[in-house]
Scaffold this active site. Structure first.
Site, PDB file in Angstrom:
ATOM      1  N   THR A  14      27.148  36.142  18.007  1.00 35.16           N
ATOM      2  CA  THR A  14      27.705  36.123  16.645  1.00 35.16           C
ATOM      3  C   THR A  14      27.740  37.508  16.016  1.00 35.16           C
ATOM      4  OG1 THR A  14      26.986  33.849  16.335  1.00 35.16           O
ATOM      5  CG2 THR A  14      27.365  35.104  14.340  1.00 35.16           C
ATOM      6  N   SER A  58      25.930  33.580  23.913  1.00 36.08           N
ATOM      7  CA  SER A  58      24.696  33.699  24.696  1.00 36.08           C
ATOM      8  C   SER A  58      24.429  32.481  25.569  1.00 36.08           C
ATOM      9  CB  SER A  58      23.505  33.995  23.791  1.00 36.08           C
ATOM     10  OG  SER A  58      23.198  32.904  22.967  1.00 36.08           O
ATOM     11  N   ASP A  91      21.554  31.978  20.202  1.00 40.38           N
ATOM     12  CA  ASP A  91      21.309  30.634  20.740  1.00 40.38           C
ATOM     13  C   ASP A  91      20.286  30.613  21.884  1.00 40.38           C
ATOM     14  OD1 ASP A  91      23.041  29.646  18.906  1.00 40.38           O
ATOM     15  OD2 ASP A  91      24.597  29.024  20.313  1.00 40.38           O
TER      16      ASP A  91
HETATM   17  N1  GLU Z   1      24.623  31.283  16.601  1.00 40.58           N
HETATM   18  C1  GLU Z   1      24.897  31.977  17.804  1.00 40.58           C
HETATM   19  C2  GLU Z   1      24.667  33.467  17.583  1.00 40.58           C
HETATM   20  O1  GLU Z   1      23.982  33.749  16.661  1.00 40.58           O
HETATM   21  C3  GLU Z   1      26.192  31.574  18.412  1.00 40.58           C
HETATM   22  C4  GLU Z   1      26.657  32.159  19.663  1.00 40.58           C
HETATM   23  C5  GLU Z   1      25.713  32.813  20.630  1.00 40.58           C
HETATM   24  O2  GLU Z   1      24.543  32.473  20.746  1.00 40.58           O
HETATM   25  O3  GLU Z   1      26.201  33.708  21.320  1.00 40.58           O
HETATM   26  O4  GLU Z   1      25.086  34.372  18.199  1.00 40.58           O
END
Ligand code: GLU
Length: 327
Positions: A14, A58, A91
Site C-alpha cells: 500500500t 505482500s 498484510d
Molecule cells: N493493507 C495492505 C498494505 O498495507 C495491502 C496490500 C499489501 O499487503 O501489499 O500494504
C-alpha cells in the site's frame, strides 16, 4: 560532514500504491525513489540508496523473494550502509519480519515499514512511517536488535509483532509485550532492552511446505489426515485456548507426529500455550505425549516460519530448543 548511508529496498504494498488509469482500486506502482520524493526530510539525515526489488502486494511475496532480499541487505551493509529499510505491504509484514529476523546476523538494524493508507489517500501514513523508519535505522540504540517493524511511531520486535486490525492506521501491536520503543520528536526511544536472539544460516532446502491449520468447533480432521500425502513436511495447528484440539484431531496428531514435526499453538491471538495443566484427550498433556510440540508464546504463523527454516536447514531436531520460552 559526511552523512551516514541508508539502504532502502522497496517491495510494493500500500505504501507504493496509487490509482492507475484503466484499473479499479489502487495498485503498487511507486518506486523506492518516487516514495523518497514524498519525504524531503530524509535527505538531510542520510545518503539514501533506494532500490525497487519488486512491486507487489505482500500476499504475493514468497520465501525466495525474502532470501533474495536478505542477500541484498547483507551486501548493502557490507558496502557501508549503517542501516537497511524494507518497504512492503502490511498484510504479511509480521511474517516477513520474523523470517528475516531468524536469518539476520548483522549488528546493523534492518527495519520494515509500510503504510495503511495508499500514497494518494488523504492523510497517507507512508511518508511519516518511512521517515520514522529512517530515524530508527540510523539510531545506534537500534543495533543488535535484529529486525524490527516501525509503524505509526512505534517500534516492534519481529518476534512478537502482529497485524491486529485490517484497515486501521494503528494496525500493528505486540500483544502481551507492547512495543519495544517509540519515535518521540524524531528520535528512537527504547522502552525495553534488546532480547536475546539466535539466528539460522540460509536454508539448504527451499521447496518444502509447512501447513497451518486452525482447529474449529465440530470440524472433522479431513485435511489434517492428508497433510503428508499432500506433500507437507510439517504442520502447525492453531489450537483452541491454551493449545487444544478435539479428540478426533488428537488421534490424527498421534499418527502424524511419528512422521513429521507437529506444532500446536493458540488461535486466541495472545498468550501462551500450556504444558502441564490439562489432562483431557486433545489437551496439551495428551498432545505432548503423542509427540506434538507446544509453541509457547510464539504465534501459529510465526511457528510455521520457524519450522520452515528449521526443516530447510535440516535442524528440525532443535525445534524444542527454539520454542523454549524466552521470557
Ligand atoms: N493493507 C495492505 C498494505 O498495507 C495491502 C496490500 C499489501 O499487503 O501489499 O500494504
Amino acid at each position: 560532514m559526511t552523512k551516514p548511508v541508508l539502504a532502502i529496498a522497496a517491495l510494493g504494498g500500500t505504501v507504493s500504491m496509487q490509482a492507475q488509469a484503466g484499473h479499479r482500486g489502487v495498485m503498487p506502482s511507486l518506486t523506492g525513489e518516487a516514495m523518497l520524493a514524498a519525504v524531503p526530510g530524509l535527505s538531510a539525515l542520510a545518503d539514501v540508496h533506494a532500490e525497487t526489488l519488486c512491486l507487489r502486494p505482500s500476499a504475493s511475496l514468497d520465501f525466495e523473494d525474502l532470501l533474495r532480499l536478505l542477500d541484498w541487505a547483507n551486501r548493502q551493509v557490507d558496502s557501508g550502509a549503517q542501516g537497511v529499510i524494507v518497504t512492503q505491504g502490511t498484510d504479511t509484514m509480521d511474517e516477513t519480519a520474523f523470517f528475516l529476523d531468524l536469518l539476520w546476523e548483522k549488528d546493523a538494524p534492518l527495519i520494515i515499514t509500510g503504510a495503511m493508507r495508499a500514497a494518494t489517500q488523504p492523510g497517507a501514513d507512508g511518508p511519516a512511517n518511512l521517515l520514522a523508519a529512517a530515524q530508527v535505522a540510523l539510531d545506534e540504540g537500534s543495533c543488535r536488535r535484529g529486525v524490527q517493524v516501525v509503524m505509526n511511531d512505534q517500534i516492534h520486535s519481529a518476534r512478537y509483532v502482529s497485524k491486529c486490525d485490517s484497515l486501521a492506521v494503528h494496525a500493528f501491536a505486540s500483544p502481551l509485550f507492547g512495543p519495544q520503543g517509540l519515535i518521540i520528536e524524531g528520535r528512537a526511544v527504547y522502552l525495553k532492552p534488546a532480547h536475546t536472539r539466535s539466528t539460522l544460516p540460509a536454508p539448504e532446502r527451499r521447496h518444502h511446505h509447512i501447513a497451518l491449520l486452525e482447529a474449529t468447533l465440530g470440524d472433522a480432521p479431513l485435511i489434517l489426515e492428508r497433510v503428508v500425502d499432500l506433500g507437507y513436511s510439517g504442520v502447525v495447528i492453531a489450537g483452541f485456548g491454551a493449545g487444544h484440539v478435539s479428540r478426533e484431531w488428537a488421534q490424527v496428531i498421534g499418527n502424524l507426529a511419528a512422521t513429521i514435526p507437529v506444532i500446536v499453538s493458540t488461535r486466541t491471538g495472545s498468550g501462551s500455550t500450556a504444558r502441564e495443566t490439562y489432562g483431557f484427550e486433545g489437551g496439551e498433556l495428551d498432545l505432548i505425549s503423542k509427540g506434538a510440540r507446544m509453541s509457547g508464546l510464539l504465534s501459529a504463523r510465526k511457528a510455521r516460519i520457524l519450522l520452515w527454516l528449521l526443516v530447510g536447514c535440516k535442524r528440525e531436531g532443535e525445534l524444542e530448543d527454539w520454542l523454549a520460552p524466552t521470557y
